[in-house]
Write an enzyme that holds these catalytic residues in place. Structure first.
Site, short mmCIF file in Angstrom:
data_model
loop_
_atom_site.label_atom_id
_atom_site.label_comp_id
_atom_site.label_asym_id
_atom_site.label_seq_id
_atom_site.Cartn_x
_atom_site.Cartn_y
_atom_site.Cartn_z
N ARG A 105 -6.69 10.35 0.14
CA ARG A 105 -6.54 10.84 -1.24
C ARG A 105 -7.89 10.93 -1.94
O ARG A 105 -8.16 11.86 -2.69
CB ARG A 105 -5.58 9.93 -2.02
CG ARG A 105 -4.12 10.16 -1.67
CD ARG A 105 -3.20 9.11 -2.25
NE ARG A 105 -3.27 7.86 -1.49
CZ ARG A 105 -3.32 6.65 -2.02
NH1 ARG A 105 -3.28 6.51 -3.34
NH2 ARG A 105 -3.38 5.59 -1.26
N HIS A 159 0.87 -1.18 0.00
CA HIS A 159 0.00 0.00 0.00
C HIS A 159 0.90 1.23 0.00
O HIS A 159 1.88 1.28 0.74
CB HIS A 159 -0.88 -0.03 1.25
CG HIS A 159 -2.01 0.94 1.22
ND1 HIS A 159 -1.82 2.30 1.28
CD2 HIS A 159 -3.36 0.75 1.14
CE1 HIS A 159 -3.00 2.90 1.24
NE2 HIS A 159 -3.95 1.98 1.15
#
Ligand SMILES: Cc1cc2nc3c(=O)[nH]c(=O)nc-3n(C[C@H](O)[C@H](O)[C@H](O)COP(=O)(O)OP(=O)(O)OC[C@H]3O[C@@H](n4cnc5c(N)ncnc54)[C@H](O)[C@@H]3O)c2cc1C
Length: 599
Positions: free
Chosen positions: A255, A235
C-alpha cells in the site's frame, strides 16, 4: 539430576533484533554475555520483517524530525503509549539505523546516495529505512555478524522454561536442549527477555512457531507485571488463500508503494471508513490520494494508509457485509497501478510469495487479503529508560516488552524499537550485573523442581495429545477474543481457557527426550494459556474500543479509559490479577508537540 551449568553476567533469552542488540551492548560494556534461543541463530522472527525500520532521518523530507515521529507514534497508539518510551524511540532511532550501516548493513539508496525511506501507514513522511522488502534479513545478518565477532556465546535450539530468583532478584534461568532434551542452567544476576510475541495462540497469524508468549509468561511467573495485554494487532493484509498459507503477511509496503484496497464491487472502500480522529490528515477523494504519492506536501494521505487497526476493522466490515472476495478477503491491487518492473524491484518477496504459494502473479492481478494476528502491543511492564522489569535483574526488550506502542503499533516502529530498547536493556543489564555485590547461587531445590515440571508430561499416561489442546486454544482466541469482542464472548473464552488449563495439566507425551516436538509443545502450552488468560481478562475489563481492542458492546473511546492502563500480575493462588493504573503524565513540553505539528 543430569544438568549442564554455566555462569555469566548477562543472559539474553532470544536472538531476534532485540536480543542480539542487547547482547552486543552488554558485551561491549564488559559483561560476560550469553544468548539463548529456541531456533538456530539467524532464524528469529525478526528475519521475517519486510517493510523497514522507522526512523526520522529526513533523507527524503527535511521537515521530518523526532518530534513528528513521536507525534505519529502516540497518535497511532491512540495516546496510550508510555510517552517516555515513544520519546526515546523517536529520538534515538536514526542513530541506531546509522550504526547498523556502520556495522555493514546495506540499505537501499535514494538517488542522492542517502538511505532510502518508504511510506507506511500512520507515518506523516516516508520514514522506513529498508532493503527491498527483506529488511529484517539484513538487520539480523548485520547483528548476527557482530555478535559472532564479539565472541558472545550462543546457545541455539535451547528453550528456557523457567527464570530463577532469590530474595534479591534474578539468579539465572533453566532450560533444555531441543535436540537432546538434556537440561541446562545459566547462573547470572541479569537476564534480558527478548522472546518476541504471542501470535501462536491465534488460529490465523503471521507469526512463526516460536511465538508462544514464553517471555511474557516467564516474567509473570517470576513476579514481574504485564501491561496493555488487551491490545493485539490484527494486520489488515494477510493471505487468505490457499488455506495452507492463510495468515502469512502481505507487507504494508504494497500500500505504501501505491497498492489500493477494493471490495467485490471494485470500490476503494477505505474512503467510507475515515475516522474523525484522522479526517484532517486523510485524502477525501481518489484523485487527491493518488496525487499524494508524488507530492506529499500539498496532498493528504490515502485512507489505505490509515493505522492498521482502522484498516483491519474496515476489511472485516466489508467482508461481513457480503462485499468480500470469493475466499473471504478483499482485493489488494497494485497490478493496475504500477509497472511490473517497479513491483518486482520494490516488492521482490511479495512477488515470489504469491507466485510460489498461491500461483498469483501480483504484477498482473490483484491479491486476496484479510486480517491476521500479527503483533502484541502488551508486554512486560518496564522502566522506559532501562527496560528493567519489577524483578531486580530482569529486563525486557522488543515485542515482549509493553508500553511503547500503546493500543496500536505503527508499521516499522518495531524494528526501530528492537534497536533502541535492545541497546538500552543490554546496557542496564550489564550495569546491574557489574554493580551487584555478593555471590549469587542457583538453588538446588528450584532446579530439581524445574526439571520435574519439564518431565511431568512423560510421567502421565493416556492423557490428551498437546496438538489437540493447542488447536482448541487457537480456535477459542480466534472466535471469542479476536478482532471484534463482546463481554459474553470474552467471558466464554475465559471459561474455555480454564477448562483447557485442566486439560494441559493432564496431557501426556509419548517417546523420549531426544528431539520430540510433542513434548516441546506440551511445555509451550502453559505459557500460551497464561498469556491468553491475560489478554481475555484485560479485554473484558476495558469497556471501550481503542486501537487493537474493539468492543462491539462499547464501540467508542472513553475519556476515563484514555487515562488508564491495565496491569496483570500473578496472584498468590496462581491466577491472573488485574489492576488499573493511571497513565504516566506527559510533560508539558511534549504535550505541546500535538499543537505545533499540523494535523
Ligand atoms: C511477516 C512479518 C513482517 C514484519 N515486518 C515488519 C517490518 O517491516 N517492520 C517492523 O518494524 N516490524 C515488522 N514486523 C514485526 C517485527 O518483525 C517483530 O515485532 C520483531 O521482529 C520482534 O523482534 P524480537 O527481537 O522482539 O523477537 P524475535 O525476532 O521473534 O526473536 C525472539 C527470539 O526469542 C527466542 N525465544 C522465544 N522463546 C524462547 C524461550 N523460551 N527460550 C529461548 N529462546 C526463546 C526465539 O527463538 C527468538 O530467537 C513483522 C512481523 C512479521 C511476522
Amino acid at each position: 539430576m543430569d544438568l549442564e551449568r554455566h555462569e555469566y553476567d548477562v543472559v539474553v533469552v532470544g536472538a531476534g533484533g532485540a536480543g542480539l542488540r542487547a547482547a552486543i551492548e552488554a558485551s561491549e560494556s564488559g559483561a560476560r554475555t550469553a544468548v539463548v534461543c529456541k531456533s538456530l541463530l539467524g532464524k528469529a522472527h525478526t528475519v521475517m520483517a519486510e517493510g523497514g525500520i522507522a526512523a526520522a532521518m529526513a533523507n527524503l523530507y527535511p521537515e521530518d524530525n523526532w518530534r513528528v515521529h513521536f507525534r505519529d507514534t502516540m497518535r497511532g497508539g491512540k495516546m496510550l503509549n508510555h510517552w517516555r518510551m515513544a520519546q526515546l524511540h523517536a529520538q534515538e532511532a536514526p542513530d541506531r539505523v546509522r550504526e547498523l550501516e556502520d556495522w555493514g548493513a546495506l540499505f537501499d539508496r535514494t538517488p542522492d546516495g542517502l538511505i532510502s525511506q518508504r511510506d507506511f501507514g500512520g507515518h506523516r513522511y516516508a520514514r522506513l529505512a529498508h532493503v527491498g522488502d527483506r529488511t529484517g534479513l539484513e538487520l539480523i545478518r548485520t547483528l548476527q555478524q557482530r555478535t559472532v565477532a564479539l565472541g558472545i556465546d550462543v546457545y541455539m535450539e535451547c528453550t528456557v522454561t523457567r527464570l530463577l530468583t532469590d530474595a534479591d532478584g534474578i539468579t539465572g534461568a533453566f532450560g533444555y536442549w531441543r535436540e537432546s532434551g538434556r537440561f541446562v542452567a545459566w547462573q547470572a544476576p541479569s537476564v534480558v527477555l527478548a522472546t518476541g510475541g504471542i501470535g501462536k495462540s491465534y488460529k490465523v497469524t503471521s507469526n512463526s512457531w516460536e511465538y508462544t508468549g514464553d517471555g511474557h509468561s516467564l516474567a509473570l511467573q517470576a513476579g514481574a507485571t504485564l501491561v496493555n495485554m488487551e491490545f493485539v494487532q490484527f494486520h489488515p493484509t494477510g493471505m487468505v488463500w490457499p488455506p495452507s498459507v492463510r495468515g502469512i503477511l502481505v507487507t504494508e509496503s504494497v500500500r505504501g508503494d501505491g497498492g489500493v484496497l477494493r471490495n467485490s464491487a471494485g470500490n476503494r472502500f477505505m474512503f467510507d471508513y475515515i475516522p474523525d480522529f484522522f479526517r484532517k490528515e486523510t485524502a477525501e477523494t481518489e484523485e487527491e490520494a493518488d496525487r499524494w504519492y508524488d507530492d506529499k506536501r500539498n496532498n493528504r494521505r490515502p485512507p489505505e494508509l490509515l493505522p492498521r487497526d482502522e484498516v483491519a476493522r474496515a476489511i472485516n466490515s466489508e467482508v461481513k457485509a457480503g462485499r468480500g472476495t470469493p475466499h473471504g478477503g478483499v482485493f489488494l491491487d497494485i497490478a493496475s497501478r504500477r509497472s511490473a518492473e517497479y513491483i518486482r524491484k520494490r516488492l521482490p518477496s511479495m512477488y515470489h510469495q504469491f507466485r510460489e504459494l498461491a500461483e498469483v502473479d501480483i504484477t498482473a492481478e490483484a491479491m486476496e487479503v484479510g486480517p491476521t494476528c500479527h503483533y502484541v502491543m502488551g508486554g512486560v511492564e518496564v522502566d522506559p529508560d532501562t527496560q528493567a522489569a519489577r524483578v531486580p535483574g530482569l529486563f525486557a526488550a522488543g515485542e515482549v516488552a509493553g508500553g511503547m506502542h500503546g493500543s496500536n503499533r505503527l508499521g516499522g516502529n518495531s524494528l526501530s524499537d528492537l534497536l533502541v530498547f535492545g541497546r538500552r536493556a543490554g546496557l542496564a543489564a550489564a550495569e546491574h550485573a557489574l554493580q551487584r555485590t555478593g555471590r549469587i547461587a542457583l538453588d538446588d531445590d528450584a532446579l530439581a523442581d524445574a526439571g520435574r515440571a519439564a518431565l511431568a508430561p512423560f510421567e502421565r499416561e493416556g492423557g490428551e495429545n498437546p496438538y489437540t489442546v493447542q488447536h482448541d486454544l487457537q480456535q477459542t482466541m480466534h472466535d471469542l477474543v479476536g478482532i471484534i469482542r463482546t463481554a459474553p464472548e470474552v467471558q466464554q473464552a475465559l471459561e474455555r481457557i480454564a477448562a483447557l488449563r485442566q486439560r494441559v495439566a493432564d496431557l501426556s507425551v509419548e517417546g523420549h527426550r531426544q528431539y520430540n516436538p510433542g513434548w516441546h509443545l506440551a511445555l509451550d502450552l502453559p505459557h500460551m494459556l497464561l498469556v491468553s488468560e491475560c489478554i481475555a481478562k484485560a479485554a473484558l475489563e476495558r469497556e471501550e474500543s481503542r486501537g487493537g481492542h474493539t468492543r462491539d458492546d462499547f464501540p467508542a473511546t472513553d475519556a476515563e479509559w484514555a487515562r488508564t492502563n491495565l496491569v496483570c500480575s500473578r496472584a498468590p493462588d496462581g491466577s491472573v490479577a488485574l489492576t488499573r493504573q493511571p497513565l504516566p503524565q506527559m510533560p508539558h513540553e511534549l504535550a505541546e508537540i500535538f499543537e505545533e505539528v499540523p494535523a
